[in-house]
Design a protein around this motif. Structure first.
Motif, short mmCIF file in Angstrom:
data_model
loop_
_atom_site.label_atom_id
_atom_site.label_comp_id
_atom_site.label_asym_id
_atom_site.label_seq_id
_atom_site.Cartn_x
_atom_site.Cartn_y
_atom_site.Cartn_z
N CYS A 1 0.84 -1.19 0.00
CA CYS A 1 0.00 0.00 0.00
C CYS A 1 0.88 1.25 0.00
O CYS A 1 1.75 1.40 0.85
N ASP B 1 -6.10 7.56 5.40
CA ASP B 1 -6.46 6.15 5.61
C ASP B 1 -5.29 5.23 5.24
O ASP B 1 -5.02 4.24 5.93
N ASP B 2 -4.60 5.55 4.13
CA ASP B 2 -3.41 4.77 3.75
C ASP B 2 -2.37 4.83 4.86
O ASP B 2 -1.73 3.81 5.19
N GLU C 1 -2.73 5.18 8.03
CA GLU C 1 -3.11 4.32 9.15
C GLU C 1 -2.83 2.86 8.83
O GLU C 1 -2.32 2.10 9.68
N ARG C 2 -3.15 2.42 7.61
CA ARG C 2 -2.91 1.03 7.22
C ARG C 2 -1.42 0.71 7.24
O ARG C 2 -0.99 -0.34 7.72
#
Length: 224
Positions: free
Chosen positions: A191, A197-198, A200-201
């Motif tokens: 990723c 959001d990215d 956090e991942r």
């Protein structure tokens, strides 16, 4: 002893040049899609942390040369053991093509947007024998792009004209390799950090890195 630990225990030289294409982490010029919720300054801090973790992983692996292909000026984030080469002007395909044109022999190019990369993930393309029966290494990004591209014989024509920054970029680039008759091996998909959001991942995937620590410090809920 196997895997990344084996490589760290050996000499740091290897058959492959590693290029890291990067942008100087200047507020307002990097990671603009993180704003909001992060300020431009905070986005630049996250970009610097991502660059730190990426270079640390590269430095832990054997390589013939380690080069940062840089848009901007080097700073405190640049560790010893890396050369710096300026990026050329033009679109991303031209800049990637020029990066390969400046290299001779087996070369692996990665970006600065995947700070969860580890020596173990890089190992298949950097170990001795990585190019036996192989002409190219390809690491797809989950957003449709790619995070790694290796060429046994760097040829800028393999990148020029590939449409960049779309959800079909990775497929188009990989197709360019196979149409050219190259034998391609794949690295695991990763990723990219583009959005909050990215981030956090990616931090969850690599909780011990500087990127995760920086995100934890800057996360909106931590500012109170």
């Amino acid at each position: 002893m196997t895997g990344a630990a084996e490589y760290r225990a050996r000499a740091v030289t290897g058959p492959t040049t590693v290029l890291v294409i990067a942008k100087e982490p200047v507020p307002g010029r990097v990671k603009t899609r993180l704003t909001p919720p992060y300020t431009p300054k905070e986005a630049a801090e996250l970009a610097e942390a991502a660059l730190h973790d990426t270079l640390r992983a590269v430095r832990a692996m054997p390589a013939r040369r380690r080069v940062v292909v840089l848009d901007g000026r080097p700073g405190r984030w640049l560790p010893a053991g890396f050369d710096v080469r300026p990026q050329c002007a033009g679109g991303l395909d031209e800049r990637l093509a020029a990066a390969f044109a400046g290299s001779a022999g087996p070369t692996l190019l990665i970006g600065m947007d995947t700070p969860q990369v580890t020596p173990g993930l890089l190992a298949p393309a950097l170990r001795r024998g990585a190019w036996d029966g192989c002409d190219a290494w390809f690491g797809a990004a989950e957003d449709g792009g790619f995070w790694a591209l290796g060429l046994a014989a760097p040829d800028p024509r393999l990148l020029r004209g590939v449409p960049m920054s779309t959800d079909r970029t990775g497929a188009a680039q990989r197709a360019r390799l196979t149409v050219a008759g190259l034998r391609v091996r794949d690295l695991p998909p990763l990723c990219d950090v583009d959005t909050a959001d990215d981030a956090e991942r990616v931090a969850a995937a690599a909780p011990d890195g500087r990127f995760a620590a920086t995100l934890a410090r800057l996360r909106p809920g931590a500012r109170r």
